[in-house]
Design a protein around this motif. Structure first.
Motif, short mmCIF file in Angstrom:
data_model
loop_
_atom_site.label_atom_id
_atom_site.label_comp_id
_atom_site.label_asym_id
_atom_site.label_seq_id
_atom_site.Cartn_x
_atom_site.Cartn_y
_atom_site.Cartn_z
N ASN A 97 0.81 -1.22 0.00
CA ASN A 97 0.00 0.00 0.00
C ASN A 97 0.84 1.26 0.00
N THR A 98 1.91 1.28 0.79
CA THR A 98 2.69 2.51 0.90
C THR A 98 3.61 2.72 -0.29
N PHE A 99 4.12 1.66 -0.89
CA PHE A 99 5.00 1.80 -2.05
C PHE A 99 4.23 2.22 -3.29
N THR A 100 2.97 1.79 -3.40
CA THR A 100 2.17 2.13 -4.58
C THR A 100 1.43 3.45 -4.44
N GLY A 101 1.45 4.04 -3.25
CA GLY A 101 0.75 5.29 -3.03
C GLY A 101 -0.71 5.12 -2.69
N ARG A 102 -1.16 3.88 -2.55
CA ARG A 102 -2.55 3.69 -2.13
C ARG A 102 -2.79 4.31 -0.75
N LEU A 103 -1.76 4.20 0.11
CA LEU A 103 -1.79 4.87 1.40
C LEU A 103 -0.60 5.81 1.46
N THR A 104 -0.86 7.10 1.53
CA THR A 104 0.21 8.08 1.62
C THR A 104 0.38 8.50 3.09
N PRO A 105 1.54 9.08 3.43
CA PRO A 105 1.72 9.57 4.80
C PRO A 105 0.64 10.56 5.22
N ALA A 106 0.23 11.41 4.30
CA ALA A 106 -0.81 12.39 4.64
C ALA A 106 -2.14 11.70 4.95
N MET A 107 -2.49 10.67 4.18
CA MET A 107 -3.72 9.94 4.43
C MET A 107 -3.69 9.28 5.81
N LEU A 108 -2.56 8.68 6.15
CA LEU A 108 -2.41 8.01 7.44
C LEU A 108 -2.47 9.03 8.58
N ARG A 109 -1.75 10.13 8.43
CA ARG A 109 -1.79 11.17 9.47
C ARG A 109 -3.21 11.70 9.67
N GLY A 110 -3.94 11.82 8.58
CA GLY A 110 -5.30 12.34 8.68
C GLY A 110 -6.20 11.46 9.54
N VAL A 111 -6.14 10.14 9.32
CA VAL A 111 -6.97 9.23 10.10
C VAL A 111 -6.53 9.22 11.56
N LEU A 112 -5.22 9.19 11.79
CA LEU A 112 -4.71 9.16 13.18
C LEU A 112 -5.10 10.43 13.93
N ALA A 113 -5.00 11.57 13.27
CA ALA A 113 -5.37 12.83 13.92
C ALA A 113 -6.87 12.87 14.22
N GLU A 114 -7.68 12.38 13.30
CA GLU A 114 -9.13 12.37 13.53
C GLU A 114 -9.48 11.46 14.69
N ALA A 115 -8.83 10.30 14.78
CA ALA A 115 -9.09 9.37 15.88
C ALA A 115 -8.64 9.97 17.21
N ALA A 116 -7.50 10.64 17.20
CA ALA A 116 -7.01 11.29 18.42
C ALA A 116 -7.98 12.36 18.88
N HIS A 117 -8.47 13.16 17.95
CA HIS A 117 -9.44 14.22 18.29
C HIS A 117 -10.71 13.61 18.89
N ALA A 118 -11.19 12.51 18.29
CA ALA A 118 -12.41 11.87 18.79
C ALA A 118 -12.22 11.33 20.19
N ALA A 119 -10.96 10.94 20.52
CA ALA A 119 -10.68 10.38 21.84
C ALA A 119 -10.26 11.46 22.85
N GLY A 120 -10.18 12.69 22.41
CA GLY A 120 -9.80 13.78 23.31
C GLY A 120 -8.31 13.92 23.54
N LEU A 121 -7.50 13.39 22.60
CA LEU A 121 -6.05 13.53 22.71
C LEU A 121 -5.58 14.74 21.90
N PRO A 122 -4.68 15.52 22.43
CA PRO A 122 -4.11 16.64 21.67
C PRO A 122 -3.15 16.10 20.63
N THR A 123 -3.06 16.78 19.49
CA THR A 123 -2.10 16.42 18.45
C THR A 123 -1.24 17.63 18.14
N GLY A 124 -0.04 17.33 17.63
CA GLY A 124 0.90 18.40 17.33
C GLY A 124 0.96 18.70 15.85
#
Length: 250
Positions: free
Chosen positions: A223-250
Motif C-alpha cells: 500500500n505505501t509503495f504504490t501510493g494507495r496509502l500516503t503519509p498524509a492519508m495516514l496522518r489524517g486518520v490518526l489525527a481524527e481518531a485522536a481528536h475523537a478520543a480527546g487527545l491533543p495532536t501536534g
C-alpha cells in the motif's frame, strides 16, 4: 494445553494479559512458522536472537486510542518482540504517529530503543506471525479471546479505534460486540476514512461510552509503495481518531 478462551478471561490487568499471551501455543501452524522463521532467519538478521513467540500489544494500558493491525511480521515483530517494530510497516506507522504528536520518536527499531506511544496502544487480532501474512479464519477465531479481553480491560479509557486493513476490521467487530459495544447488522463495511460510531450494548455497564471506529488502509509495503496509502492519508486518520478520543495532536 490451555486455550485462549480459557486463559484470557482470567487476566485482571493488561499486564497480566500480555504475560499470559506470550506463552500461547494454541495454533500449531503458527507456532511452527514463527519458530521456523527464527531458525532460518533472513540473511540481514543472521546475528539476531529472534523473539519467536506471540507478540503482545504495545503501549499504555490506559490508552485513549487503540490501533489494530493484522499480525506480526515474521522478520519484524516476530524478530524484535514488539509490534510494528523492525520492519517498513512499523517505520511508516510510527513516523506518522510522531508527526501528529502521538509517539516520542519517529522510529521503531528494537524493544529497547526508547519509543513511547503517547495515549496510543497497538494490538492485533492475531498475535503470531502467519505464513504469507495470511492467518486462517480458525486461527483468527482462536486468537480472538485475547483481543476481547484487551478491549474489556481498556474500556474505562478507550476513546477511539483505528483499524488497519479489511482483515483487522472484520476480526475486530465481533470482538467489540463481545466487549460490550453494539455492532449493527449488516456489519459496517471497511474502507479508508470510514468512521462508525458504536453505541454501548443494552447489557453493557452504564459508564461505557460510544466508541468511534475508523478504517485506514494497512501500512503494508504494497500500500505505501504504490501510493494507495500516503503519509498524509495516514496522518489524517490518526489525527481524527485522536481528536475523537480527546487527545491533543501536534
Amino acid at each position: 494445553m490451555e486455550l485462549p478462551e480459557d486463559v484470557a478471561p482470567k487476566a485482571r490487568t493488561v499486564a497480566e494479559l500480555d504475560d499470559a499471551l506470550t506463552h500461547c501455543r494454541a495454533c500449531p501452524r503458527l507456532v511452527e512458522w514463527r519458530e521456523e522463521a527464527a531458525r532460518v532467519k533472513r540473511a540481514s538478521f543472521a546475528d539476531w536472537d529472534y523473539w519467536a513467540r506471540p507478540v503482545t500489544g504495545f503501549g499504555p494500558a490506559d490508552a485513549r486510542v487503540l490501533v489494530v493491525g493484522l499480525a506480526p511480521a515474521a522478520h519484524g515483530g516476530n524478530r524484535t518482540g514488539r509490534m510494528f517494530t523492525g520492519d517498513r510497516s512499523g517505520d511508516v506507522l510510527v513516523r506518522a504517529l510522531h508527526d501528529v504528536g502521538l509517539a516520542s520518536q519517529a522510529t521503531s527499531v528494537t524493544r529497547d530503543d526508547g519509543l513511547e506511544l503517547l495515549g496510543v496502544r497497538f494490538t492485533a487480532p492475531v498475535h503470531c506471525a502467519p505464513p504469507a501474512n495470511k492467518p486462517t479464519p480458525q486461527e483468527r477465531d482462536t486468537c480472538r479471546p485475547w483481543l476481547e479481553r484487551e478491549l474489556r480491560l481498556m474500556r474505562p479509557t478507550l476513546g477511539s479505534v483505528v483499524v488497519l486493513g479489511a482483515f483487522g476490521w472484520q476480526a475486530l467487530l465481533p470482538a467489540l460486540a463481545a466487549a460490550g459495544w453494539s455492532v449493527p447488522r449488516p456489519r459496517p463495511v471497511f474502507g479508508h476514512g470510514v468512521r462508525v460510531d458504536l453505541a454501548p450494548a443494552a447489557s453493557a455497564p452504564a459508564a461505557l461510552r460510544a466508541l468511534p471506529v475508523f478504517g485506514c488502509y494497512h501500512v503494508s509495503q504494497q500500500n505505501t509503495f504504490t501510493g494507495r496509502l500516503t503519509p498524509a492519508m495516514l496522518r489524517g486518520v490518526l489525527a481524527e481518531a485522536a481528536h475523537a478520543a480527546g487527545l491533543p495532536t501536534g
